[in-house]
Design a protein around this motif. Structure first.
Motif, PDB file in Angstrom:
ATOM      1  N   GLY A  18       0.816  -1.210   0.000  1.00 26.69           N
ATOM      2  CA  GLY A  18       0.000   0.000   0.000  1.00 26.69           C
ATOM      3  C   GLY A  18       0.850   1.259   0.000  1.00 26.69           C
ATOM      4  O   GLY A  18       0.551   2.219  -0.721  1.00 26.69           O
ATOM      5  N   VAL A  19       1.915   1.261   0.802  1.00 30.35           N
ATOM      6  CA  VAL A  19       2.824   2.417   0.840  1.00 30.35           C
ATOM      7  C   VAL A  19       3.502   2.594  -0.510  1.00 30.35           C
ATOM      8  O   VAL A  19       3.583   3.705  -1.045  1.00 30.35           O
ATOM      9  CB  VAL A  19       3.874   2.240   1.954  1.00 30.35           C
ATOM     10  N   ARG A  20       3.962   1.482  -1.089  1.00 31.77           N
ATOM     11  CA  ARG A  20       4.660   1.564  -2.373  1.00 31.77           C
ATOM     12  C   ARG A  20       3.744   2.088  -3.475  1.00 31.77           C
ATOM     13  O   ARG A  20       4.164   2.911  -4.305  1.00 31.77           O
ATOM     14  CB  ARG A  20       5.199   0.175  -2.747  1.00 31.77           C
ATOM     15  N   LEU A  21       2.511   1.630  -3.495  1.00 33.94           N
ATOM     16  CA  LEU A  21       1.575   2.074  -4.530  1.00 33.94           C
ATOM     17  C   LEU A  21       1.262   3.566  -4.434  1.00 33.94           C
ATOM     18  O   LEU A  21       0.875   4.185  -5.434  1.00 33.94           O
ATOM     19  CB  LEU A  21       0.273   1.269  -4.441  1.00 33.94           C
ATOM     20  N   CYS A  22       1.423   4.139  -3.234  1.00 38.03           N
ATOM     21  CA  CYS A  22       1.071   5.547  -3.032  1.00 38.03           C
ATOM     22  C   CYS A  22       2.265   6.487  -3.135  1.00 38.03           C
ATOM     23  O   CYS A  22       2.087   7.707  -3.036  1.00 38.03           O
ATOM     24  CB  CYS A  22       0.400   5.721  -1.672  1.00 38.03           C
ATOM     25  N   LEU A  23       3.450   5.951  -3.321  1.00 37.91           N
ATOM     26  CA  LEU A  23       4.628   6.812  -3.419  1.00 37.91           C
ATOM     27  C   LEU A  23       4.524   7.854  -4.539  1.00 37.91           C
ATOM     28  O   LEU A  23       4.975   8.989  -4.357  1.00 37.91           O
ATOM     29  CB  LEU A  23       5.890   5.957  -3.607  1.00 37.91           C
ATOM     30  N   PRO A  24       3.941   7.515  -5.701  1.00 40.47           N
ATOM     31  CA  PRO A  24       3.826   8.542  -6.755  1.00 40.47           C
ATOM     32  C   PRO A  24       2.976   9.750  -6.355  1.00 40.47           C
ATOM     33  O   PRO A  24       3.100  10.814  -6.968  1.00 40.47           O
ATOM     34  CB  PRO A  24       3.169   7.782  -7.919  1.00 40.47           C
ATOM     35  N   PHE A  25       2.126   9.608  -5.333  1.00 44.63           N
ATOM     36  CA  PHE A  25       1.282  10.726  -4.912  1.00 44.63           C
ATOM     37  C   PHE A  25       2.005  11.707  -3.991  1.00 44.63           C
ATOM     38  O   PHE A  25       1.523  12.817  -3.782  1.00 44.63           O
ATOM     39  CB  PHE A  25       0.033  10.207  -4.181  1.00 44.63           C
ATOM     40  N   VAL A  26       3.136  11.287  -3.428  1.00 45.13           N
ATOM     41  CA  VAL A  26       3.806  12.098  -2.401  1.00 45.13           C
ATOM     42  C   VAL A  26       4.190  13.493  -2.898  1.00 45.13           C
ATOM     43  O   VAL A  26       3.917  14.491  -2.212  1.00 45.13           O
ATOM     44  CB  VAL A  26       5.012  11.344  -1.830  1.00 45.13           C
ATOM     45  N   PRO A  27       4.848  13.641  -4.070  1.00 41.81           N
ATOM     46  CA  PRO A  27       5.193  15.003  -4.513  1.00 41.81           C
ATOM     47  C   PRO A  27       3.974  15.913  -4.643  1.00 41.81           C
ATOM     48  O   PRO A  27       4.028  17.079  -4.246  1.00 41.81           O
ATOM     49  CB  PRO A  27       5.856  14.758  -5.882  1.00 41.81           C
ATOM     50  N   GLY A  28       2.878  15.381  -5.162  1.00 45.70           N
ATOM     51  CA  GLY A  28       1.672  16.186  -5.293  1.00 45.70           C
ATOM     52  C   GLY A  28       1.107  16.602  -3.950  1.00 45.70           C
ATOM     53  O   GLY A  28       0.614  17.719  -3.796  1.00 45.70           O
ATOM     54  N   TYR A  29       1.200  15.698  -2.965  1.00 48.64           N
ATOM     55  CA  TYR A  29       0.700  16.033  -1.633  1.00 48.64           C
ATOM     56  C   TYR A  29       1.499  17.186  -1.027  1.00 48.64           C
ATOM     57  O   TYR A  29       0.934  18.069  -0.380  1.00 48.64           O
ATOM     58  CB  TYR A  29       0.762  14.806  -0.726  1.00 48.64           C
ATOM     59  N   PHE A  30       2.814  17.168  -1.226  1.00 47.02           N
ATOM     60  CA  PHE A  30       3.633  18.231  -0.651  1.00 47.02           C
ATOM     61  C   PHE A  30       3.396  19.555  -1.380  1.00 47.02           C
ATOM     62  O   PHE A  30       3.372  20.619  -0.752  1.00 47.02           O
ATOM     63  CB  PHE A  30       5.111  17.838  -0.687  1.00 47.02           C
ATOM     64  N   LEU A  31       3.197  19.500  -2.690  1.00 43.40           N
ATOM     65  CA  LEU A  31       2.897  20.726  -3.418  1.00 43.40           C
ATOM     66  C   LEU A  31       1.524  21.269  -3.038  1.00 43.40           C
ATOM     67  O   LEU A  31       1.333  22.470  -2.858  1.00 43.40           O
ATOM     68  CB  LEU A  31       2.961  20.458  -4.927  1.00 43.40           C
ATOM     69  N   PHE A  32       0.564  20.345  -2.911  1.00 46.25           N
ATOM     70  CA  PHE A  32      -0.776  20.752  -2.504  1.00 46.25           C
ATOM     71  C   PHE A  32      -0.743  21.315  -1.084  1.00 46.25           C
ATOM     72  O   PHE A  32      -1.460  22.265  -0.747  1.00 46.25           O
ATOM     73  CB  PHE A  32      -1.724  19.552  -2.571  1.00 46.25           C
ATOM     74  N   GLY A  33       0.095  20.727  -0.235  1.00 46.78           N
ATOM     75  CA  GLY A  33       0.238  21.220   1.127  1.00 46.78           C
ATOM     76  C   GLY A  33       0.739  22.650   1.161  1.00 46.78           C
ATOM     77  O   GLY A  33       0.349  23.434   2.034  1.00 46.78           O
ATOM     78  N   ALA A  34       1.595  22.997   0.200  1.00 45.12           N
ATOM     79  CA  ALA A  34       2.078  24.376   0.116  1.00 45.12           C
ATOM     80  C   ALA A  34       0.945  25.332  -0.212  1.00 45.12           C
ATOM     81  O   ALA A  34       0.860  26.439   0.342  1.00 45.12           O
ATOM     82  CB  ALA A  34       3.180  24.483  -0.944  1.00 45.12           C
ATOM     83  N   ALA A  35       0.058  24.904  -1.107  1.00 45.76           N
ATOM     84  CA  ALA A  35      -1.071  25.760  -1.481  1.00 45.76           C
ATOM     85  C   ALA A  35      -2.030  25.948  -0.308  1.00 45.76           C
ATOM     86  O   ALA A  35      -2.466  27.063  -0.011  1.00 45.76           O
ATOM     87  CB  ALA A  35      -1.803  25.147  -2.679  1.00 45.76           C
ATOM     88  N   VAL A  36      -2.359  24.848   0.370  1.00 44.36           N
ATOM     89  CA  VAL A  36      -3.249  24.939   1.527  1.00 44.36           C
ATOM     90  C   VAL A  36      -2.577  25.722   2.650  1.00 44.36           C
ATOM     91  O   VAL A  36      -3.205  26.532   3.340  1.00 44.36           O
ATOM     92  CB  VAL A  36      -3.659  23.535   2.007  1.00 44.36           C
ATOM     93  N   GLY A  37      -1.277  25.498   2.839  1.00 45.54           N
ATOM     94  CA  GLY A  37      -0.548  26.235   3.865  1.00 45.54           C
ATOM     95  C   GLY A  37      -0.517  27.726   3.586  1.00 45.54           C
ATOM     96  O   GLY A  37      -0.613  28.542   4.517  1.00 45.54           O
ATOM     97  N   ALA A  38      -0.396  28.090   2.320  1.00 43.76           N
ATOM     98  CA  ALA A  38      -0.396  29.508   1.963  1.00 43.76           C
ATOM     99  C   ALA A  38      -1.717  30.154   2.334  1.00 43.76           C
ATOM    100  O   ALA A  38      -1.752  31.238   2.927  1.00 43.76           O
ATOM    101  CB  ALA A  38      -0.132  29.664   0.463  1.00 43.76           C
ATOM    102  N   LEU A  39      -2.818  29.489   2.007  1.00 41.92           N
ATOM    103  CA  LEU A  39      -4.133  30.038   2.347  1.00 41.92           C
ATOM    104  C   LEU A  39      -4.345  30.097   3.860  1.00 41.92           C
ATOM    105  O   LEU A  39      -4.884  31.069   4.391  1.00 41.92           O
ATOM    106  CB  LEU A  39      -5.227  29.200   1.701  1.00 41.92           C
ATOM    107  N   ALA A  40      -3.913  29.039   4.558  1.00 38.34           N
ATOM    108  CA  ALA A  40      -4.084  29.011   6.009  1.00 38.34           C
ATOM    109  C   ALA A  40      -3.334  30.160   6.669  1.00 38.34           C
ATOM    110  O   ALA A  40      -3.844  30.813   7.587  1.00 38.34           O
ATOM    111  CB  ALA A  40      -3.601  27.673   6.568  1.00 38.34           C
ATOM    112  N   ALA A  41      -2.111  30.411   6.204  1.00 35.10           N
ATOM    113  CA  ALA A  41      -1.324  31.511   6.776  1.00 35.10           C
ATOM    114  C   ALA A  41      -1.959  32.856   6.464  1.00 35.10           C
ATOM    115  O   ALA A  41      -2.021  33.749   7.317  1.00 35.10           O
ATOM    116  CB  ALA A  41       0.105  31.454   6.236  1.00 35.10           C
ATOM    117  N   GLN A  42      -2.435  33.016   5.237  1.00 33.47           N
ATOM    118  CA  GLN A  42      -3.037  34.285   4.839  1.00 33.47           C
ATOM    119  C   GLN A  42      -4.343  34.558   5.585  1.00 33.47           C
ATOM    120  O   GLN A  42      -4.708  35.713   5.817  1.00 33.47           O
ATOM    121  CB  GLN A  42      -3.279  34.300   3.331  1.00 33.47           C
ATOM    122  N   LYS A  43      -5.048  33.492   5.962  1.00 31.94           N
ATOM    123  CA  LYS A  43      -6.314  33.667   6.676  1.00 31.94           C
ATOM    124  C   LYS A  43      -6.120  33.842   8.174  1.00 31.94           C
ATOM    125  O   LYS A  43      -7.094  34.007   8.911  1.00 31.94           O
ATOM    126  CB  LYS A  43      -7.229  32.469   6.411  1.00 31.94           C
ATOM    127  N   GLY A  44      -4.868  33.793   8.616  1.00 33.36           N
ATOM    128  CA  GLY A  44      -4.578  34.058  10.019  1.00 33.36           C
ATOM    129  C   GLY A  44      -4.583  32.850  10.932  1.00 33.36           C
ATOM    130  O   GLY A  44      -4.537  33.008  12.156  1.00 33.36           O
TER     131      GLY A  44
END
Length: 239
Positions: A18-44
């Protein structure tokens, strides 16, 4: 290792798969995390609040929508509106969970529900494909779900601090990550079902409503239109 049910194995090899099958998603999760983190910081939101949101909600699309609707002064009506929109975005997980029932119905609820509680689109896509190819190890779903859940929480750490430096996420195309994420999930579904019409109807109606009506009504309109299109297209079973 102990099995949660006699008919369905649960092994460490399955967890590792299961972990191996999901490894290709990891880069997208970290990039998406940056987008969500940006909004969270901007919203206070504080760092702890942003991290807790990732851990409890664990649904990037609904988090993104909820943060876009975030405001400094809250009313109960606005709370209900944000909760309602987030629920509409996450309704897909009802169908995701239902699609896993033929595979996991023999497994005790105490084992299944925790894994479903942190189920993500990536974990579902990897697990349903594994099962479609003949796999039955429950460890694959558990491993993929927990792994991507921990990945999403971890992505919130650099995402919040680095995202706070991005004053305009759209200038870097971070808002397109949600499109890429759902496209990556949609492609294997289309390959399996070959039913393109409901998805096309849903997309067309959602796009039209987004231009004609303010707010997030296009989410509900697109979902309802797609469901109706699928219902009319699916042949009725013979009596």
């Amino acid at each position: 290792m102990n099995k949660p049910a006699d008919a369905i194995p649960f092994t460490l090899d399955g967890v590792r798969t299961g972990v191996r099958l999901c490894l290709p998603f990891v880069p997208g999760y970290f990039l998406f995390g940056a987008a969500v983190g940006a909004l969270a910081a901007q919203k206070g939101l504080t760092f702890a609040e942003a991290l807790l949101m990732n851990a409890i909600v664990c649904a990037a699309a609904s988090q993104m929508v909820a943060l876009e609707m975030w405001r400094a002064d809250w009313t109960w009506l606005h709370v209900l509106a944000v909760g309602g929109v987030a629920a509409m975005v996450n309704l897909r997980f009802v169908l995701s969970g239902a699609s896993l029932r033929p595979w996991l119905s023999p497994v005790r609820a105490g084992f299944v529900y925790p894994a479903l509680g942190v189920l993500t689109d990536g974990a579902w896509a990897a697990s349903i494909r594994y099962n479609a190819e003949g796999g039955r190890d429950f460890g694959v779903l558990a491993g993929s779900s927990v792994f991507l859940w921990l990945t999403w929480i971890t992505a919130g750490v650099p995402g919040y601090w680095l995202g706070a430096l991005v004053t305009n996420p759209r200038a870097f195309g971070l808002d397109l990550l949600i499109v890429f994420a759902f496209t990556a999930t949609l492609v294997p579904i289309l390959k399996r079902t070959r039913q393109f019409m409901p998805f096309a109807v849903s997309g067309f109606v959602a796009l039209a409503v987004s231009y004609l009506s303010p707010g997030y009504w296009f989410i509900a309109a697109g979902a309802i239109a797609g469901a109706l299109a699928a219902a009319f297209k699916t042949p009725k079973a013979a009596p």
